[in-house]
Scaffold this motif. Structure first.
Motif, PDB file in Angstrom:
ATOM      1  N   THR A 115       0.867  -1.171   0.000  1.00 20.28           N
ATOM      2  CA  THR A 115       0.000   0.000   0.000  1.00 20.28           C
ATOM      3  C   THR A 115       0.904   1.221   0.000  1.00 20.28           C
ATOM      4  O   THR A 115       2.132   1.099   0.061  1.00 20.28           O
ATOM      5  CB  THR A 115      -0.945   0.014   1.200  1.00 20.28           C
ATOM      6  OG1 THR A 115      -1.890   1.086   1.043  1.00 20.28           O
ATOM      7  CG2 THR A 115      -0.195   0.224   2.510  1.00 20.28           C
ATOM      8  N   GLU A 119      -2.327   6.202   1.423  1.00 21.43           N
ATOM      9  CA  GLU A 119      -3.504   5.382   1.672  1.00 21.43           C
ATOM     10  C   GLU A 119      -3.558   4.892   3.120  1.00 21.43           C
ATOM     11  O   GLU A 119      -4.634   4.720   3.681  1.00 21.43           O
ATOM     12  CB  GLU A 119      -3.512   4.189   0.713  1.00 21.43           C
ATOM     13  CG  GLU A 119      -3.805   4.589  -0.733  1.00 21.43           C
ATOM     14  CD  GLU A 119      -3.723   3.407  -1.678  1.00 21.43           C
ATOM     15  OE1 GLU A 119      -3.089   2.402  -1.313  1.00 21.43           O
ATOM     16  OE2 GLU A 119      -4.283   3.503  -2.779  1.00 21.43           O
ATOM     17  N   MET A 120      -2.393   4.668   3.718  1.00 23.39           N
ATOM     18  CA  MET A 120      -2.371   4.252   5.114  1.00 23.39           C
ATOM     19  C   MET A 120      -2.865   5.385   6.010  1.00 23.39           C
ATOM     20  O   MET A 120      -3.628   5.158   6.953  1.00 23.39           O
ATOM     21  CB  MET A 120      -0.964   3.828   5.502  1.00 23.39           C
ATOM     22  CG  MET A 120      -0.822   3.398   6.961  1.00 23.39           C
ATOM     23  SD  MET A 120      -1.790   1.943   7.392  1.00 23.39           S
ATOM     24  CE  MET A 120      -0.898   0.670   6.517  1.00 23.39           C
ATOM     25  N   ASN A 210      -5.207  -3.333  -4.873  1.00 26.81           N
ATOM     26  CA  ASN A 210      -6.603  -2.992  -5.112  1.00 26.81           C
ATOM     27  C   ASN A 210      -7.426  -4.095  -4.452  1.00 26.81           C
ATOM     28  O   ASN A 210      -7.417  -5.249  -4.905  1.00 26.81           O
ATOM     29  CB  ASN A 210      -6.887  -2.931  -6.612  1.00 26.81           C
ATOM     30  CG  ASN A 210      -8.307  -2.514  -6.924  1.00 26.81           C
ATOM     31  OD1 ASN A 210      -9.190  -2.543  -6.063  1.00 26.81           O
ATOM     32  ND2 ASN A 210      -8.562  -2.130  -8.159  1.00 26.81           N
ATOM     33  N   VAL A 211      -8.110  -3.777  -3.354  1.00 26.62           N
ATOM     34  CA  VAL A 211      -8.797  -4.812  -2.586  1.00 26.62           C
ATOM     35  C   VAL A 211      -9.881  -5.520  -3.404  1.00 26.62           C
ATOM     36  O   VAL A 211     -10.333  -6.610  -3.025  1.00 26.62           O
ATOM     37  CB  VAL A 211      -9.403  -4.232  -1.294  1.00 26.62           C
ATOM     38  CG1 VAL A 211      -8.311  -3.803  -0.340  1.00 26.62           C
ATOM     39  CG2 VAL A 211     -10.336  -3.077  -1.590  1.00 26.62           C
ATOM     40  N   TRP A 246      -6.058  -1.547   8.381  1.00 26.63           N
ATOM     41  CA  TRP A 246      -6.080  -0.811   7.112  1.00 26.63           C
ATOM     42  C   TRP A 246      -6.924  -1.555   6.080  1.00 26.63           C
ATOM     43  O   TRP A 246      -7.699  -0.943   5.344  1.00 26.63           O
ATOM     44  CB  TRP A 246      -4.652  -0.650   6.591  1.00 26.63           C
ATOM     45  CG  TRP A 246      -4.615  -0.246   5.155  1.00 26.63           C
ATOM     46  CD1 TRP A 246      -4.823   0.997   4.634  1.00 26.63           C
ATOM     47  CD2 TRP A 246      -4.395  -1.108   4.032  1.00 26.63           C
ATOM     48  NE1 TRP A 246      -4.734   0.959   3.263  1.00 26.63           N
ATOM     49  CE2 TRP A 246      -4.474  -0.314   2.868  1.00 26.63           C
ATOM     50  CE3 TRP A 246      -4.126  -2.470   3.899  1.00 26.63           C
ATOM     51  CZ2 TRP A 246      -4.298  -0.851   1.592  1.00 26.63           C
ATOM     52  CZ3 TRP A 246      -3.950  -3.004   2.639  1.00 26.63           C
ATOM     53  CH2 TRP A 246      -4.042  -2.197   1.502  1.00 26.63           C
ATOM     54  N   LEU A 247      -6.795  -2.866   6.057  1.00 28.11           N
ATOM     55  CA  LEU A 247      -7.543  -3.672   5.096  1.00 28.11           C
ATOM     56  C   LEU A 247      -9.046  -3.531   5.337  1.00 28.11           C
ATOM     57  O   LEU A 247      -9.834  -3.355   4.390  1.00 28.11           O
ATOM     58  CB  LEU A 247      -7.112  -5.137   5.215  1.00 28.11           C
ATOM     59  CG  LEU A 247      -7.426  -6.059   4.048  1.00 28.11           C
ATOM     60  CD1 LEU A 247      -6.890  -5.502   2.745  1.00 28.11           C
ATOM     61  CD2 LEU A 247      -6.851  -7.445   4.315  1.00 28.11           C
ATOM     62  N   SER A 249     -10.510  -1.028   6.779  1.00 25.42           N
ATOM     63  CA  SER A 249     -10.886   0.344   6.445  1.00 25.42           C
ATOM     64  C   SER A 249     -11.032   0.530   4.938  1.00 25.42           C
ATOM     65  O   SER A 249     -11.948   1.213   4.470  1.00 25.42           O
ATOM     66  CB  SER A 249      -9.839   1.320   6.992  1.00 25.42           C
ATOM     67  OG  SER A 249      -9.732   1.215   8.400  1.00 25.42           O
ATOM     68  N   GLU A 250     -10.118  -0.072   4.171  1.00 25.67           N
ATOM     69  CA  GLU A 250     -10.192   0.016   2.714  1.00 25.67           C
ATOM     70  C   GLU A 250     -11.491  -0.601   2.200  1.00 25.67           C
ATOM     71  O   GLU A 250     -12.160  -0.042   1.329  1.00 25.67           O
ATOM     72  CB  GLU A 250      -8.993  -0.697   2.087  1.00 25.67           C
ATOM     73  CG  GLU A 250      -7.699   0.072   2.173  1.00 25.67           C
ATOM     74  CD  GLU A 250      -7.708   1.308   1.290  1.00 25.67           C
ATOM     75  OE1 GLU A 250      -7.797   1.174   0.061  1.00 25.67           O
ATOM     76  OE2 GLU A 250      -7.632   2.422   1.843  1.00 25.67           O
ATOM     77  N   LEU A 251     -11.835  -1.755   2.744  1.00 26.50           N
ATOM     78  CA  LEU A 251     -13.077  -2.408   2.330  1.00 26.50           C
ATOM     79  C   LEU A 251     -14.289  -1.559   2.689  1.00 26.50           C
ATOM     80  O   LEU A 251     -15.232  -1.420   1.902  1.00 26.50           O
ATOM     81  CB  LEU A 251     -13.184  -3.783   2.993  1.00 26.50           C
ATOM     82  CG  LEU A 251     -12.269  -4.869   2.438  1.00 26.50           C
ATOM     83  CD1 LEU A 251     -12.252  -6.071   3.363  1.00 26.50           C
ATOM     84  CD2 LEU A 251     -12.718  -5.298   1.053  1.00 26.50           C
ATOM     85  N   GLU A 253     -14.498   1.656   3.007  1.00 22.96           N
ATOM     86  CA  GLU A 253     -14.608   2.851   2.165  1.00 22.96           C
ATOM     87  C   GLU A 253     -14.961   2.512   0.722  1.00 22.96           C
ATOM     88  O   GLU A 253     -15.597   3.305   0.037  1.00 22.96           O
ATOM     89  CB  GLU A 253     -13.298   3.629   2.217  1.00 22.96           C
ATOM     90  CG  GLU A 253     -12.994   4.225   3.595  1.00 22.96           C
ATOM     91  CD  GLU A 253     -11.626   4.867   3.670  1.00 22.96           C
ATOM     92  OE1 GLU A 253     -10.957   4.935   2.613  1.00 22.96           O
ATOM     93  OE2 GLU A 253     -11.224   5.295   4.764  1.00 22.96           O
ATOM     94  N   MET A 254     -14.547   1.334   0.268  1.00 18.58           N
ATOM     95  CA  MET A 254     -14.720   0.984  -1.135  1.00 18.58           C
ATOM     96  C   MET A 254     -16.102   0.401  -1.444  1.00 18.58           C
ATOM     97  O   MET A 254     -16.714   0.725  -2.466  1.00 18.58           O
ATOM     98  CB  MET A 254     -13.656  -0.031  -1.543  1.00 18.58           C
ATOM     99  CG  MET A 254     -13.737  -0.480  -3.006  1.00 18.58           C
ATOM    100  SD  MET A 254     -12.849  -2.029  -3.293  1.00 18.58           S
ATOM    101  CE  MET A 254     -13.995  -3.208  -2.580  1.00 18.58           C
TER     102      MET A 254
END
Length: 529
Positions: A115, A119-120, A210-211, A246-247, A249-251, A253-254
């Motif tokens: 990452t 983004e972190m 890219n998750v 972080w993972l 959080s990414e999910l 938000e996405m």
């Protein structure tokens, strides 16, 4: 296994099948129990069932034995007994491998998982670096400065370059962002260097994950099981914990809001979950609770795997509707409190006393409670966990390497790239500044040289004028001296000659005048008498 479109996890003491309702699987879950009680087997059984339903899975492989899901299970006498005990052959049980993608933050035992620093974000990064409140504030300001100046923060050298520039030019930022302590900036830079030594420089890089690439299936339609090799990552508990957060959080938000689906869009299993919460600051704890509470509406289920339910904060524990509790043993009063807390989290079954049953469970046995279609927890029940269909244990390096390179994502993520970002910007700026300083220095030296030459010319002119004046004075003196000498000689000769003649003339004239005067005086005297 999947049976009747439900996740079959085991049988109770009466031989009845026990299921997890896929509609409630995104309400999160907990797998707890002491070391060696069967948590890993339970995790594998659940992951296989989700994959069979076409649901992608992500799990952290802390001990290295979950990698065996890429290979078929091995037959043994013990497995034959378990197969017979559950009548598994009648339900379609077979040894099989599952579609697997291996990932590794350090890029040695899986596809590199990366990452970017941007983004972190400063909150999670401050947690990784172990910063205090003041240092976290300065890190947040640094991110703000980067945003305001459209600077890309990709890797750790970008962040160090930005921080060093801010430190060197603090006065320029003070009016807009406040005073920035050089000492605090230096402490942050030291923490970043320590992170780089621990391998963080490999984690922060491009191409970033890219998750959405987790949401894939195998060629047969089964959900892809994404396995993060954590055998090395777990040595840095903070990095491991922040990566998992972080993972999530990414999910969060996405993914769009989807509510309760017939089955989850994806399921995560976080082993050694207590590392997520150890010494986490309040702000970070609030972030974790927020993500866990809200991500289920995005169709994602999160299952925490840990030794003791007390490892999970109450605010998070309350969100875990599906619970599987393996054996806990009480040797001290503190241990007994832990067992009691675990027992109190279940709806009591009149058939047995939960606190006693938890201490009596054998390997592969568990107390469980799952949500029904209305979201109500069922009465706790004692069950025997099914055996997995994939291989139990680690796989060879050859097998792992083959699986890694056969992945469709290998070419996308394998090679790191270093884009033009903050480091390169400040490097160019540094070169430009140095050239500007060099040009200014050359200009200053040229001006000084010109001034020196002008001064020397003025001094030379002044010296020449002085010499000319001196020569003129000397010439005048010589002329005067010569003139005086000539005039004196001539004068003396003229005077001598003229004086002699004039003396004779004067003598004669004087005599005549004296005689005449004498006669006049005598005449006057005689007349008067």
């Amino acid at each position: 296994m999947v049976k009747d479109q439900k996740i079959w996890i085991g049988n109770n003491e009466q031989g009845e099948n026990v299921f997890i309702n896929p509609k409630m699987a995104n309400r999160h879950g907990l797998i707890a129990g002491a070391t060696g009680t069967g948590k890993t087997v339970t995790l594998k059984v659940l992951a296989e069932a989700f994959s069979d339903m076409g649901v992608p899975v992500f799990l952290a492989d802390v001990k290295g034995d979950l990698a065996g899901m890429a290979a078929e299970g091995a037959d043994s006498e013990d497995m034959q007994k378990r197969i017979a005990k559950f009548s598994l052959l009648e339900s379609g049980f077979k040894y099989q491998r599952y579609p697997v993608t291996f990932w590794d933050v350090f890029g040695t035992k899986g596809i590199p998982l990366r990452t970017t620093v941007s983004e972190m974000g400063p909150l999670l990064l401050g947690r990784i670096l172990g910063l205090n409140d003041l240092q976290r504030d300065i890190l947040t300001i640094a991110f703000k400065i980067a945003d305001d100046n459209e600077l890309l923060l990709i890797d750790t050298k970008d962040l160090k370059a930005l921080l060093n520039y801010i430190s060197e030019n603090g006065a320029d930022f003070a009016a807009q962002y406040g005073n920035i302590s050089k000492v605090s900036v230096a402490a942050i830079v030291r923490a970043i260097v320590s992170l780089e030594i621990a391998g963080g420089d490999k984690f922060f890089s491009e191409p970033a994950l890219n998750v959405r690439d987790f949401f894939t299936t195998g060629l047969d339609g089964r959900g892809m099981i994404n396995i993060l090799d954590s055998t090395s990552l777990i040595n840095n508990g903070t990095l491991y914990a922040v990566f998992l957060l972080w993972l999530m959080s990414e999910l969060f938000e996405m993914l769009p809001e989807v509510g309760d689906l017939d089955r989850p869009k994806m399921v995560f299993f976080f082993d050694e979950a207590h590392l997520l919460f150890n010494d986490a600051p309040k702000l970070l704890m609030e972030k974790i609770e927020q993500v866990v509470k809200l991500i289920r509406s995005k169709g994602v289920g999160i299952y925490f795997v840990t030794q003791n339910p007390r490892d999970i904060p109450d605010g998070v524990l309350a969100q875990l509707g599906n619970r599987i509790q393996h054996a806990l043993h009480a040797y001290t009063p503190s241990d007994m409190k832990a067992v009691k807390a675990a027992a109190d989290s279940f709806r009591e079954n009149p058939a047995f006393k939960t606190i006693d049953m938890i201490q009596q469970l054998g390997t592969g046995e568990a107390i469980c409670s799952f949500l029904d279609e209305t979201g109500t927890p069922s009465l706790c029940d004692k069950i025997n966990i099914l055996p997995p269909q994939s291989y139990m244990g680690a796989i060879s390096e050859e097998t792992r390497d083959r699986e890694i390179k056969q992945s469709v994502l290998y070419t996308k993520y394998f090679e790191a790239v270093d884009p033009d970002s903050a480091y390169e910007f400040f490097e160019r700026k540094g070169i430009a500044d140095m050239e500007e300083k060099a040009a200014a220095l050359r200009e200053k030296e040229a001006a000084a040289q010109a001034k020196l030459q002008e001064k020397e010319a003025a001094a030379a002119f002044k010296e020449a004028e002085r010499k000319r004046a001196q020569e003129a004075r000397e010439k005048q003196r010589v002329v005067k001296s010569v003139g005086n000498s000539v005039a004196g000689t001539v004068g003396r000769e003229v005077g001598k000659n003229f004086g002699g003649q004039f003396g004779k003339f004067g003598k004669t004239l004087g005599g005549n005048l004296g005689a005449s005067l004498g006669r006049g005086l005598l005449s006057t005297f005689l007349k008067g008498k």
